[in-house]
Design an enzyme around this catalytic site. Sequence first.
Site, PDB file in Angstrom:
ATOM      1  N   ASN A 276      -4.695  -2.369  -0.533  1.00  0.00           N
ATOM      2  CA  ASN A 276      -4.433  -3.155  -1.633  1.00  0.00           C
ATOM      3  C   ASN A 276      -3.914  -4.420  -1.041  1.00  0.00           C
ATOM      4  O   ASN A 276      -4.288  -5.571  -1.582  1.00  0.00           O
ATOM      5  CB  ASN A 276      -3.561  -2.544  -2.585  1.00  0.00           C
ATOM      6  CG  ASN A 276      -4.028  -1.250  -3.268  1.00  0.00           C
ATOM      7  OD1 ASN A 276      -4.147  -0.527  -2.648  1.00  0.00           O
ATOM      8  ND2 ASN A 276      -4.504  -1.499  -4.553  1.00  0.00           N
ATOM      9  N   THR A 277      -3.099  -4.512  -0.229  1.00  0.00           N
ATOM     10  CA  THR A 277      -2.293  -5.572   0.407  1.00  0.00           C
ATOM     11  C   THR A 277      -3.317  -6.531   0.897  1.00  0.00           C
ATOM     12  O   THR A 277      -3.175  -7.799   0.717  1.00  0.00           O
ATOM     13  CB  THR A 277      -1.256  -5.086   1.393  1.00  0.00           C
ATOM     14  OG1 THR A 277      -0.591  -4.225   0.654  1.00  0.00           O
ATOM     15  CG2 THR A 277      -0.542  -6.291   1.870  1.00  0.00           C
TER      16      THR A 277
ATOM     17  N   GLU B 153       3.723   7.439   6.508  1.00  0.00           N
ATOM     18  CA  GLU B 153       3.233   7.252   7.918  1.00  0.00           C
ATOM     19  C   GLU B 153       3.845   8.243   8.878  1.00  0.00           C
ATOM     20  O   GLU B 153       3.299   8.724   9.733  1.00  0.00           O
ATOM     21  CB  GLU B 153       3.075   5.977   8.520  1.00  0.00           C
ATOM     22  CG  GLU B 153       2.304   4.693   8.020  1.00  0.00           C
ATOM     23  CD  GLU B 153       0.944   5.048   8.715  1.00  0.00           C
ATOM     24  OE1 GLU B 153       0.858   5.248   9.751  1.00  0.00           O
ATOM     25  OE2 GLU B 153      -0.071   5.070   7.573  1.00  0.00           O
TER      26      GLU B 153
ATOM     27  N   THR C 149      -2.711   2.525  -1.029  1.00  0.00           N
ATOM     28  CA  THR C 149      -3.586   3.631  -0.539  1.00  0.00           C
ATOM     29  C   THR C 149      -2.712   4.755  -0.094  1.00  0.00           C
ATOM     30  O   THR C 149      -3.038   5.878   0.279  1.00  0.00           O
ATOM     31  CB  THR C 149      -4.853   3.182   0.180  1.00  0.00           C
ATOM     32  OG1 THR C 149      -4.223   2.574   1.206  1.00  0.00           O
ATOM     33  CG2 THR C 149      -5.703   2.366  -0.779  1.00  0.00           C
ATOM     34  N   HIS C 150      -1.476   4.372   0.497  1.00  0.00           N
ATOM     35  CA  HIS C 150      -0.562   5.411   0.701  1.00  0.00           C
ATOM     36  C   HIS C 150       0.048   6.235  -0.188  1.00  0.00           C
ATOM     37  O   HIS C 150       0.553   7.384  -0.078  1.00  0.00           O
ATOM     38  CB  HIS C 150       0.574   4.738   1.881  1.00  0.00           C
ATOM     39  CG  HIS C 150       0.107   4.202   3.077  1.00  0.00           C
ATOM     40  ND1 HIS C 150      -0.383   3.367   3.349  1.00  0.00           N
ATOM     41  CD2 HIS C 150       0.447   4.824   4.124  1.00  0.00           C
ATOM     42  CE1 HIS C 150      -0.518   3.093   4.545  1.00  0.00           C
ATOM     43  NE2 HIS C 150      -0.018   4.096   5.359  1.00  0.00           N
TER      44      HIS C 150
ATOM     45  N   TYR D 119       2.007  -3.623   6.357  1.00  0.00           N
ATOM     46  CA  TYR D 119       1.585  -4.852   6.176  1.00  0.00           C
ATOM     47  C   TYR D 119       2.275  -5.527   5.017  1.00  0.00           C
ATOM     48  O   TYR D 119       2.199  -6.638   4.890  1.00  0.00           O
ATOM     49  CB  TYR D 119       0.243  -4.841   6.013  1.00  0.00           C
ATOM     50  CG  TYR D 119      -0.807  -4.899   7.028  1.00  0.00           C
ATOM     51  CD1 TYR D 119      -0.355  -4.562   8.267  1.00  0.00           C
ATOM     52  CD2 TYR D 119      -2.267  -4.864   6.753  1.00  0.00           C
ATOM     53  CE1 TYR D 119      -1.402  -4.545   9.402  1.00  0.00           C
ATOM     54  CE2 TYR D 119      -3.210  -4.739   7.694  1.00  0.00           C
ATOM     55  CZ  TYR D 119      -2.815  -4.517   9.070  1.00  0.00           C
ATOM     56  OH  TYR D 119      -3.787  -4.281  10.385  1.00  0.00           O
ATOM     57  N   GLY D 120       2.643  -4.571   4.030  1.00  0.00           N
ATOM     58  CA  GLY D 120       3.102  -5.044   2.730  1.00  0.00           C
ATOM     59  C   GLY D 120       4.216  -5.997   2.769  1.00  0.00           C
ATOM     60  O   GLY D 120       4.515  -6.778   1.744  1.00  0.00           O
TER      61      GLY D 120
HETATM   62  N1  DGL Z   1      -2.077   1.123   2.282  1.00  0.00           N
HETATM   63  C1  DGL Z   1      -1.636  -0.087   2.135  1.00  0.00           C
HETATM   64  C2  DGL Z   1      -2.071  -0.761   0.749  1.00  0.00           C
HETATM   65  O1  DGL Z   1      -2.742  -0.130   0.204  1.00  0.00           O
HETATM   66  C3  DGL Z   1      -0.173  -0.227   2.526  1.00  0.00           C
HETATM   67  C4  DGL Z   1       0.345  -1.832   3.030  1.00  0.00           C
HETATM   68  C5  DGL Z   1       1.278  -1.699   3.929  1.00  0.00           C
HETATM   69  O2  DGL Z   1       1.017  -1.447   5.160  1.00  0.00           O
HETATM   70  O3  DGL Z   1       2.355  -1.960   3.501  1.00  0.00           O
HETATM   71  O4  DGL Z   1      -1.354  -1.760   0.483  1.00  0.00           O
END
Ligand code: DGL
Length: 263
Positions: free
Chosen positions: A74-75, A151, A184-185, A42-43
């Site tokens: 977080n995103t 991932e 969180t990754h 998502y970032g």
């Molecule tokens: N785990 C997501 C975060 O904490 C990852 C965001 C992503 O998918 O880029 O931002």
Amino acid sequence: MQNKSIGIFDSGVGGLCVLKEIRDLLPNESLCYLADNHNCPYGSKSETEAFELARKSIEFLLKQDCKMIVIACNTVTAVAIDQFRSDYPVPFIGMEPAIKPAARRTRSKKIGVLATENTFKGRLFNQTSEKYAKGIEVFVQPGHGLVELVENGEQESLEARTLLEAYLMPMVDMGADTLVLGCTHYPYLSRLIQQITNNRMAIIDPANAVAEQTRRVLEISGLIRPGGQEPGYSFYVTGDVHRADRLLSKTMDRSYGIEQVRI
Ligand code: DGL
């Protein structure tokens, strides 16, 4: 109501680190986790796109009758939590960039923050930095490519090493002694980060603080699940089951069934 599950979601497997902290702190609670790994990451998507995807995850978790939603991303927290809090009748917990504990911990008065681009754009990051990092130099670094590697189960790969060296060594050389994991990754990369930086940066992961906040909000809302009954755990993904399963079993020290769903 107390017997319902806590819904937890992320764009992928990253939020499992948060789920684990919640399970350890609240062993009576049933948990329902959704990884939207089909749409990960998502970032780097537009904020509108990340917002709409997150909305689908929330609607899915509410259909599973969850009593509370933890945005283990977080995103999404950065781009959408305010809106979701006003749109839905359940309590929401989000990820807060751990600038405050990092500012307390640093001796050099220099901290680094590794997060996605969308997280840095959000109001939350900027407000938190202004509030807690007065007199502290904050080095911000988008972690392009890292989420995808986690991932894919490539968190110890040469590519992960090369990216992390490029992202972290400049801040280490400038004297940063503390690193905030703002995605969180990234806790899955902690071992490699320690190796690369030769333990010269203390790593701050907010997952535990998020679990504490989850407990506080459950208590205030009268939603704590009473003891005496086994909790239930359900796991859903929108994409590849096998990759998610690998990290899930590793994180939780046992395997669970994962169901693939369309949201
Ligand atoms: N785990 C997501 C975060 O904490 C990852 C965001 C992503 O998918 O880029 O931002």
